[in-house]
Write a protein that holds these residues in place. Structure first.
Motif, PDB file in Angstrom:
ATOM      1  N   LEU A 151      12.873 -19.196  87.583  1.00 59.76           N
ATOM      2  CA  LEU A 151      11.688 -19.181  86.737  1.00 59.76           C
ATOM      3  C   LEU A 151      11.937 -18.579  85.364  1.00 59.76           C
ATOM      4  CD1 LEU A 151       8.997 -18.171  89.374  1.00 59.76           C
ATOM      5  CD2 LEU A 151       9.831 -20.439  88.739  1.00 59.76           C
ATOM      6  N   LEU A 152      13.191 -18.374  84.999  1.00 60.20           N
ATOM      7  CA  LEU A 152      13.472 -17.862  83.663  1.00 60.20           C
ATOM      8  C   LEU A 152      12.885 -18.765  82.596  1.00 60.20           C
ATOM      9  CD1 LEU A 152      17.161 -16.586  83.900  1.00 60.20           C
ATOM     10  CD2 LEU A 152      15.108 -15.219  83.526  1.00 60.20           C
ATOM     11  N   HIS A 153      12.948 -20.075  82.810  1.00 57.90           N
ATOM     12  CA  HIS A 153      12.467 -20.992  81.788  1.00 57.90           C
ATOM     13  C   HIS A 153      10.952 -20.900  81.619  1.00 57.90           C
ATOM     14  CE1 HIS A 153      11.961 -23.189  85.554  1.00 57.90           C
ATOM     15  NE2 HIS A 153      11.110 -23.999  84.954  1.00 57.90           N
ATOM     16  N   ILE A 154      10.235 -20.482  82.667  1.00 58.89           N
ATOM     17  CA  ILE A 154       8.786 -20.309  82.548  1.00 58.89           C
ATOM     18  C   ILE A 154       8.481 -19.106  81.667  1.00 58.89           C
ATOM     19  CG2 ILE A 154       6.645 -19.906  83.790  1.00 58.89           C
ATOM     20  CD1 ILE A 154       7.816 -22.667  84.242  1.00 58.89           C
ATOM     21  N   ASP A 155       9.200 -18.005  81.870  1.00 57.40           N
ATOM     22  CA  ASP A 155       9.008 -16.834  81.015  1.00 57.40           C
ATOM     23  C   ASP A 155       9.394 -17.134  79.571  1.00 57.40           C
ATOM     24  OD1 ASP A 155       7.912 -15.057  82.830  1.00 57.40           O
ATOM     25  OD2 ASP A 155       9.847 -14.286  83.493  1.00 57.40           O
ATOM     26  N   LYS A 183       3.026 -27.362  90.042  1.00 59.13           N
ATOM     27  CA  LYS A 183       3.750 -26.096  89.915  1.00 59.13           C
ATOM     28  C   LYS A 183       5.180 -26.180  90.444  1.00 59.13           C
ATOM     29  CE  LYS A 183       1.826 -24.097  94.191  1.00 59.13           C
ATOM     30  NZ  LYS A 183       1.069 -22.942  94.738  1.00 59.13           N
ATOM     31  N   GLU A 184       5.397 -26.907  91.532  1.00 59.83           N
ATOM     32  CA  GLU A 184       6.757 -26.997  92.067  1.00 59.83           C
ATOM     33  C   GLU A 184       7.660 -27.778  91.115  1.00 59.83           C
ATOM     34  OE1 GLU A 184       7.837 -25.228  94.475  1.00 59.83           O
ATOM     35  OE2 GLU A 184       5.817 -24.444  94.805  1.00 59.83           O
ATOM     36  N   ASN A 185       7.120 -28.835  90.509  1.00 58.15           N
ATOM     37  CA  ASN A 185       7.900 -29.586  89.521  1.00 58.15           C
ATOM     38  C   ASN A 185       8.219 -28.733  88.309  1.00 58.15           C
ATOM     39  OD1 ASN A 185       5.717 -31.457  90.902  1.00 58.15           O
ATOM     40  ND2 ASN A 185       7.500 -32.750  90.526  1.00 58.15           N
ATOM     41  N   LEU A 186       7.263 -27.902  87.908  1.00 58.20           N
ATOM     42  CA  LEU A 186       7.465 -27.055  86.739  1.00 58.20           C
ATOM     43  C   LEU A 186       8.425 -25.906  87.039  1.00 58.20           C
ATOM     44  CD1 LEU A 186       3.763 -26.980  85.520  1.00 58.20           C
ATOM     45  CD2 LEU A 186       5.675 -28.119  84.384  1.00 58.20           C
ATOM     46  N   LYS A 187       8.355 -25.363  88.240  1.00 54.12           N
ATOM     47  CA  LYS A 187       9.254 -24.275  88.609  1.00 54.12           C
ATOM     48  C   LYS A 187      10.708 -24.739  88.689  1.00 54.12           C
ATOM     49  CE  LYS A 187       5.933 -21.463  91.224  1.00 54.12           C
ATOM     50  NZ  LYS A 187       5.549 -20.939  92.560  1.00 54.12           N
TER      51      LYS A 187
END
Length: 366
Positions: A5-9, A199-203
């Motif tokens: 999830l680094l890319h989300i942060d 959310k799973e696709n985005l994670k």
């Protein structure tokens, strides 16, 4: 999980940077570049907020946790500002006090904090439709149809409650939208729920070069050839179809950028810091800009180009909130105002065994 999830942060960091950039003096110097970013800035924020939504908690627990995380810092900060203004005789009137509880951008002194009240309302609304209207049990085509209709209705009625003439006891008042910006809820809920549904696709997101190229081209064409514009705070949604398409294209471009930055430690370091301090940047960047830019311009305009001064003010409005976050996380007292109580050891100790009970126990044992 953290590595995934680094890319989300990083995406959160890019999003909050765009918010600060929009409010900085660069907005005036590079209007044609920064203004189109409105198509992406807040839709991205709402979509990212939906990724970590869950409706499994009991209602009382859910609402309290959201109040604790979002409305507590909102009220602590704005009521503190109100008290200071009142003490300095520089405002602090009844209108400002009521405006805090109305909770829209035009009703509070630190405008960007409208996002906290609206996000609280958004979480509560989506919780109710998933838990009690069983939205999650609907087939996919029904979910997307409802979201599309909701967004279309919300866009078409976005200005209905924006400064209407309302007669109350013979007096005409013009409220700036509904409390907590409820009038834009049908639109923002669309982005939020899509973030949750995907959310799973985005994670586990990974860019597709072909889709990135297509999204970039479509976004640029819409920016150059249309007047599409999104500003939730001012209830503007021009060129609705183009604006929605541009928003999703821009979101994809930012996610690709975030994923790319997240692959290198030295590239992701700064946006990660901003992303993890996004609450503090959201709260404090605007007043810091209003204080630092005039000061720097007054003292440095003879030495530095206006763009350099604007850049210094922008840097300060990002870095000072990061410093505030570092101070807060080292103080259990300050955490009581900004951090959820369940993450504060002091609050946990006090809740488990209040001091008066401890003293009473010691007396009995002596």
């Amino acid at each position: 999980m953290q590595q995934r999830l680094l890319h989300i942060d990083v995406a959160k960091g890019i999003s909050i940077f765009l918010v600060a950039l929009f409010h900085s003096q660069f907005h005036y110097y590079f209007l044609t570049v920064i203004e189109p970013m409105s198509l992406v800035r807040m839709p991205l924020f709402f979509l990212l907020s939906g990724i970590f939504f869950s409706y499994t908690a009991a209602p009382t627990t859910f609402f309290w946790h959201k109040f604790d995380a979002l409305l507590k810092p909102y009220f602590v900060v704005l009521l503190s500002v109100f008290v200071v203004n009142y003490a300095d005789s520089n405002g602090g009137g009844i209108t400002e006090f009521i405006g805090i509880f109305w909770g829209t951008g035009d009703s509070i002194v630190w405008g960007p904090m409208w996002f906290l009240t609206h996000l609280f309302a958004l979480y509560c609304f989506v919780y109710l439709i998933f838990r009690y209207a069983h939205f999650g049990a609907l087939p996919g085509y029904a979910q997307f149809s409802i979201l599309a209709c909701s967004m279309a209705l919300g866009i078409s009625t976005m200005t209905v409650f924006w400064y209407p003439d309302v007669v109350v006891f013979g007096a005409t008042i013009r409220p700036p939208g509904l409390p907590f910006s409820l009038d834009i809820l049908p639109v923002t809920a669309g982005f939020f729920v899509l973030g949750f549904l995907f959310k799973e696709n985005l994670k586990t997101f990974k860019p597709s070069p072909g889709l990135l190229l297509l999204a970039s081209v479509v976004l640029l064409v819409i920016v150059w050839q249309t007047d599409a514009h999104i500003d939730f705070n001012e209830r503007e949604f021009r060129g609705a179809t183009y604006a929605v398409v541009a928003a999703f294209c821009g979101i994809y471009v930012v996610l690709c950028l975030a994923w790319g930055l997240a692959q290198r430690k030295w590239l992701r370091a700064v946006p990660l810091i901003f992303g993890r301090a996004s609450l503090y940047i959201l709260i404090f960047h605007s007043p810091i800009l209003k204080l630092t830019y005039p000061f720097l311009r007054e003292h440095l305009s003879a030495l530095l180009h206006p763009w350099v001064i604007a850049g210094m003010a922008l840097a300060l409005c990002l870095l000072i909130p990061v410093a505030i976050q570092r101070v807060v996380i080292r103080s259990n007292i300050l955490k009581l105002a900004f951090v959820p109580l369940r993450e504060n050891p002091l609050a946990e100790r006090l809740r488990a065994r209040p001091p008066f009970l401890r003293r009473k126990s010691n007396v009995r044992g002596s």
